[in-house]
Design a protein around this motif. Structure first.
Motif, mmCIF file in Angstrom:
data_model
loop_
_atom_site.group_PDB
_atom_site.id
_atom_site.type_symbol
_atom_site.label_atom_id
_atom_site.label_comp_id
_atom_site.label_asym_id
_atom_site.label_seq_id
_atom_site.Cartn_x
_atom_site.Cartn_y
_atom_site.Cartn_z
ATOM 1 N N TRP A 55 -2.406 12.054 6.301
ATOM 2 C CA TRP A 55 -2.057 10.647 6.350
ATOM 3 C C TRP A 55 -0.961 10.379 7.374
ATOM 4 O O TRP A 55 -0.962 9.335 8.045
ATOM 5 N N ALA A 228 -0.622 4.020 5.962
ATOM 6 C CA ALA A 228 -0.853 5.464 6.017
ATOM 7 C C ALA A 228 0.356 6.237 5.495
ATOM 8 O O ALA A 228 0.198 7.226 4.768
ATOM 9 N N GLN A 231 0.331 5.962 1.751
ATOM 10 C CA GLN A 231 -0.651 6.873 1.164
ATOM 11 C C GLN A 231 -0.159 8.318 1.212
ATOM 12 O O GLN A 231 -0.428 9.109 0.304
#
Length: 315
Positions: A55, A228, A231
């Motif tokens: 990520w 991102a 995450q």
């Protein structure tokens, strides 16, 4: 003539002092907040160090896309074709300059010089920057609207006291009174030029597509960086909510004249994330990761690219 030059120099120095004072005040507040919340920031940094590498690579790729999107939007703001490679390099360098000067002055100065080096007059170069900035504001608002509808209750209208409304209205009336004579004519002329450039761009479909596509993609790419990173640290917020919070927080932080939103964006973003249910340590990790990818890692390379562009007279 000499008197006019001296008056102009005095005005510029006065503005520089005001800008410097505002920046120092915000930076001092940021340092105070860092010291006050150092244990939380240390925990967030540790959490970021153990984050998912896949990520984080996706966040880095989205960061790289932001400069290409910015270049696309800038090309769409002018009718003349610009050199693609130098345009992307100039946007990369402008981003670095924007983090060392207040209120977007660094990015604006680099972009203005680049457009003038490409043969555009100073007035049209400034109008092109205004067209790009206007498209960016509209694109950001257009993204906030559907995200707010998809995430009801996330954004709440703040309570504004009647006194604040009266002060704002009074300031608007005062500005309208002061903007008279030559100054009002100059403002009207500048607005007319920007509107003329907007109409000229929209007579060329490929330029309009580049302007709006780049503006929407730029805001979306920055949102993707934050998503991102969120995450990667497993923050329990949906991507749509993270994107909405970023767009709203960055829009609010743009009102403060700090270099690259330093301090203002960090505080607004951390507050927005924690206020909607994210753990404080996760919010700190996300803000640190976003800043690391978009500011600190590209800063020195961006300044080096700026130096190369200056030596080659591309800026």
């Amino acid at each position: 003539m000499t008197t006019q030059l001296l008056t102009g120099a005095t005005t510029l120095r006065r503005r520089a002092w005001w800008h410097t004072g505002a920046v120092l005040a915000v930076l001092l507040c940021a340092v105070y907040l860092v010291r006050s919340h150092w244990p939380l920031l240390a925990t967030g940094a540790g959490k970021l160090a153990a984050a998912d590498r896949g990520w984080l690579l996706a966040a880095a790729a989205a960061t790289l896309a932001t400069w290409a999107c910015s270049a696309l939007a800038q090309q769409g703001a002018v009718a003349e074709p610009l050199p693609g490679g130098r345009l992307v390099a100039a946007q990369f360098a402008a981003g670095a300059a924007n983090h060392v000067l207040p209120a977007g002055l660094g990015a604006g100065a680099v972009s203005l010089r680049f457009l003038m080096r490409c043969g555009l007059p100073a007035g049209r170069s400034a109008s092109a920057l205004a067209v790009k900035a206007t498209a960016g504001v509209v694109a950001r608002a257009a993204l906030i609207a559907p995200l707010a509808a998809a995430c009801p209750g996330v954004l709440r209208a703040p309570h504004v006291p009647g006194t604040a409304v009266a002060v704002v209205l009074g300031a608007a009336v005062l500005v309208a009174v002061l903007l008279r004579g030559p100054l009002r004519s100059r403002c009207r002329h500048a607005v007319t030029e920007v509107l003329a450039d907007i109409r000229a761009v929209h007579t060329r479909p490929h330029r309009a597509a580049a302007l709006w596509g780049g503006s929407f993609a730029f805001a979306a790419a920055h949102s993707c960086v934050l998503i991102a990173v969120a995450q990667a640290v497993e923050m329990p917020l949906s991507p749509a909510r993270v994107a909405l919070l970023y767009l709203a927080a960055s829009s609010a932080a743009a009102l403060l004249p700090t270099p690259g939103g330093l301090g203002s964006l960090d505080g607004a973003l951390a507050f927005a994330l924690t206020a909607t249910g994210a753990p404080a340590s996760a919010a700190a990790s996300v803000v640190l990761g976003y800043r690391l990818l978009t500011v600190w890692l590209p800063l020195v390379p961006g300044l080096l690219v700026l130096g190369v562009l200056i030596r080659r007279r591309a800026v």
